[in-house]
Design an enzyme around this catalytic site. Structure first.
Site, PDB file in Angstrom:
ATOM      1  N   GLY A 248     -64.790 -77.875  48.282  1.00 13.47           N
ATOM      2  CA  GLY A 248     -65.800 -76.632  48.405  1.00 13.47           C
ATOM      3  C   GLY A 248     -67.136 -77.258  47.856  1.00 13.47           C
ATOM      4  O   GLY A 248     -68.131 -76.559  47.932  1.00 13.47           O
ATOM      5  N   CYS A 249     -67.145 -78.349  47.347  1.00 12.40           N
ATOM      6  CA  CYS A 249     -68.393 -78.790  46.752  1.00 12.40           C
ATOM      7  C   CYS A 249     -69.020 -79.946  47.931  1.00 12.40           C
ATOM      8  O   CYS A 249     -68.458 -80.957  48.481  1.00 12.40           O
ATOM      9  CB  CYS A 249     -68.163 -79.777  45.587  1.00 12.40           C
TER      10      CYS A 249
END
Length: 145
Positions: A56-57
């Site tokens: 998610g980064c």
């Protein structure tokens, strides 16, 4: 590795709020956050695995957690300077905290209070949310074990 026995998350948050209150604009906050990231000790190459990668980064982030005496210990690293600084803030908040405190604390409100949240891009905000969720998830797992 230092042994973390310390104050509550609320006390650590108050210290962070005080520290950031002296920074008058986003540029000063940004520079301070980058300095915080530079102070993070690196993870070993063996710790940078798919299992420790935070999904998610946008940038690469690896997070290692373990537990000592009902306390969460967080170590993390990123390949991006601003993200490393955000990690530094999260480590100051959560590493050494009692597991029971982790879920209850509103880190998003703190980050908003210190002027970080509004200045992040949507992608960085999503990455920060992913790091926070990872910390909470690991603490929940430890509490249920």
């Amino acid at each position: 590795m230092p042994h973390f026995k310390r104050m509550s998350i609320e006390t650590a948050a108050a210290d962070i709020r005080e520290e950031f209150s002296w920074l008058e604009d986003w540029e000063a906050r940004y520079a301070h956050i980058i300095d915080l990231g530079k102070a993070n000790p690196p993870l070993s190459d063996e710790e940078k695995t798919e299992e420790t990668r935070v999904r998610g980064c946008t940038s690469q982030v690896w997070m290692v957690t373990h537990f000592e005496d009902d306390r969460l210990i967080v170590r993390a690293e990123s390949d991006a300077m601003i993200v490393s600084g955000l990690i530094g803030i999260l480590i100051r908040l959560y590493s050494g905290a009692r597991l029971s405190e982790v879920e209850a604390f509103d880190a998003k409100a703190l980050l908003n209070d210190i002027g970080v949240t509004g200045a992040l891009t949507a992608q960085r905000s999503n990455g920060l949310a992913a790091m926070l969720e990872r910390i909470r998830h690991d603490a929940r797992q430890a509490l249920s074990a």
